[in-house]
Design a protein around this motif. Sequence first.
Motif, PDB file in Angstrom:
ATOM      1  N   TYR A   1     -12.674  18.122   7.832  1.00 30.97           N
ATOM      2  CA  TYR A   1     -12.718  19.578   7.975  1.00 30.97           C
ATOM      3  C   TYR A   1     -11.484  20.143   8.675  1.00 30.97           C
ATOM      4  O   TYR A   1     -11.521  21.270   9.178  1.00 30.97           O
ATOM      5  N   TRP A   2     -10.397  19.383   8.720  1.00 35.28           N
ATOM      6  CA  TRP A   2      -9.190  19.895   9.376  1.00 35.28           C
ATOM      7  C   TRP A   2      -8.491  20.931   8.488  1.00 35.28           C
ATOM      8  O   TRP A   2      -8.358  20.723   7.273  1.00 35.28           O
TER       9      TRP A   2
ATOM     10  N   GLU B   1       3.989  -0.449   3.874  1.00 35.68           N
ATOM     11  CA  GLU B   1       4.897  -1.291   3.101  1.00 35.68           C
ATOM     12  C   GLU B   1       5.344  -2.537   3.859  1.00 35.68           C
ATOM     13  O   GLU B   1       5.755  -3.521   3.247  1.00 35.68           O
ATOM     14  N   ASP B   2       5.282  -2.505   5.194  1.00 35.70           N
ATOM     15  CA  ASP B   2       5.713  -3.667   5.976  1.00 35.70           C
ATOM     16  C   ASP B   2       4.624  -4.728   6.127  1.00 35.70           C
ATOM     17  O   ASP B   2       4.806  -5.714   6.834  1.00 35.70           O
ATOM     18  N   GLY B   3       3.481  -4.533   5.468  1.00 36.12           N
ATOM     19  CA  GLY B   3       2.406  -5.512   5.510  1.00 36.12           C
ATOM     20  C   GLY B   3       1.360  -5.256   6.565  1.00 36.12           C
ATOM     21  O   GLY B   3       0.313  -5.917   6.568  1.00 36.12           O
ATOM     22  N   THR B   4       1.596  -4.319   7.472  1.00 36.12           N
ATOM     23  CA  THR B   4       0.598  -4.005   8.481  1.00 36.12           C
ATOM     24  C   THR B   4      -0.429  -3.022   7.925  1.00 36.12           C
ATOM     25  O   THR B   4      -0.225  -2.396   6.881  1.00 36.12           O
ATOM     26  N   VAL B   5      -1.545  -2.914   8.636  1.00 35.03           N
ATOM     27  CA  VAL B   5      -2.606  -1.977   8.266  1.00 35.03           C
ATOM     28  C   VAL B   5      -2.805  -1.015   9.426  1.00 35.03           C
ATOM     29  O   VAL B   5      -2.877  -1.429  10.591  1.00 35.03           O
ATOM     30  N   TYR B   6      -2.879   0.272   9.115  1.00 38.48           N
ATOM     31  CA  TYR B   6      -3.171   1.298  10.114  1.00 38.48           C
ATOM     32  C   TYR B   6      -4.614   1.758   9.919  1.00 38.48           C
ATOM     33  O   TYR B   6      -5.064   1.932   8.778  1.00 38.48           O
ATOM     34  N   ALA B   7      -5.320   1.961  11.021  1.00 39.65           N
ATOM     35  CA  ALA B   7      -6.740   2.325  10.944  1.00 39.65           C
ATOM     36  C   ALA B   7      -7.078   3.387  11.963  1.00 39.65           C
ATOM     37  O   ALA B   7      -6.711   3.272  13.141  1.00 39.65           O
ATOM     38  N   ASN B   8      -7.791   4.427  11.530  1.00 38.22           N
ATOM     39  CA  ASN B   8      -8.406   5.338  12.492  1.00 38.22           C
ATOM     40  C   ASN B   8      -9.455   4.575  13.288  1.00 38.22           C
ATOM     41  O   ASN B   8     -10.307   3.906  12.696  1.00 38.22           O
TER      42      ASN B   8
ATOM     43  N   ASP C   1     -14.252  17.881  12.614  1.00 39.76           N
ATOM     44  CA  ASP C   1     -14.767  16.567  12.991  1.00 39.76           C
ATOM     45  C   ASP C   1     -13.568  15.677  13.316  1.00 39.76           C
ATOM     46  O   ASP C   1     -12.468  16.171  13.559  1.00 39.76           O
ATOM     47  N   VAL C   2     -13.764  14.368  13.299  1.00 34.98           N
ATOM     48  CA  VAL C   2     -12.778  13.449  13.827  1.00 34.98           C
ATOM     49  C   VAL C   2     -11.527  13.321  12.966  1.00 34.98           C
ATOM     50  O   VAL C   2     -11.543  13.599  11.765  1.00 34.98           O
ATOM     51  N   LEU C   3     -10.441  12.896  13.607  1.00 38.31           N
ATOM     52  CA  LEU C   3      -9.234  12.474  12.901  1.00 38.31           C
ATOM     53  C   LEU C   3      -9.617  11.401  11.898  1.00 38.31           C
ATOM     54  O   LEU C   3     -10.255  10.413  12.229  1.00 38.31           O
TER      55      LEU C   3
END
Length: 258
Positions: free
Chosen positions: A246-247, A183-190, A226-228
């Motif tokens: 698969y977590w 919501e703050d305009g940033t993007v989070y990425a694995n 597998d990965v996060l």
Amino acid sequence: MKCNRSSLAVAVLVSVLGAGACSGPEEPGPPRWRVEVIGSSPHDPQAFTQGLEVIDGVRYESTGMWGVSTARATDQRTGTETARVALPGRVFGEGMTRAGAIVWQLTWQDGFAIARDPVTLAETGRAGYQGEGWGLCAQPQRLVMSDGTGTLTFRDPVTFAQTGSVTLSGYRDPKPNELDCAEDGTVYANNYPTDEILRIDPETGRILAVIDAGGLLTPAERAGTDVLNGIAHLPGTDRFLLTGKYWPRMFEVRFVGE
């Protein structure tokens, strides 16, 4: 060493040796953040999670792998699954996001995105694109997409046409996978294939923080996974959902700066 007259001879010598005597100090990397776990809940261990998002009380999840890819909708409050559809044939599902009245789901190497009804998840259309599809999230006026490189692509939320792009900077070899538009305009990425999450300014491509999300599963739980992969901001809060391919568990967390 300063580059004045008295140091000139030494500077020349060191330069010849390749040390870069008069270069400035290296720019510090982005700050390191950590994950604070609030709680956890069961997650389908057969789900090869590719996209995760919560909007209007619905948790949308896309899963991959040939022949078993799906799009899913779940009531976030009760945990009751309200819709699930299988992708056709051997199409490999990837990131998914809701933009207004359209849920967009990427495919990996199939060259098209699927438009879906936000309630039933029934397919309502398709849009082609070049390259691979990895992660996808929605900002108010655009979609943000990753493709396995250090570049994010912007797309029209209705037509899926490309409208721009930005190259990530400030961190070594970023490889954004699943995306979340906060919501703050940033993007989070694995950051594939690590346990890192990148916090990104999508206007400049600058990586603002690197979040260590390692150690969420116990060694026994991590076996066979597998990965996060899977980040979903919980609207109106400072919390996120995290899971992986698969977590067996999904975590509710906060991201905490040092």
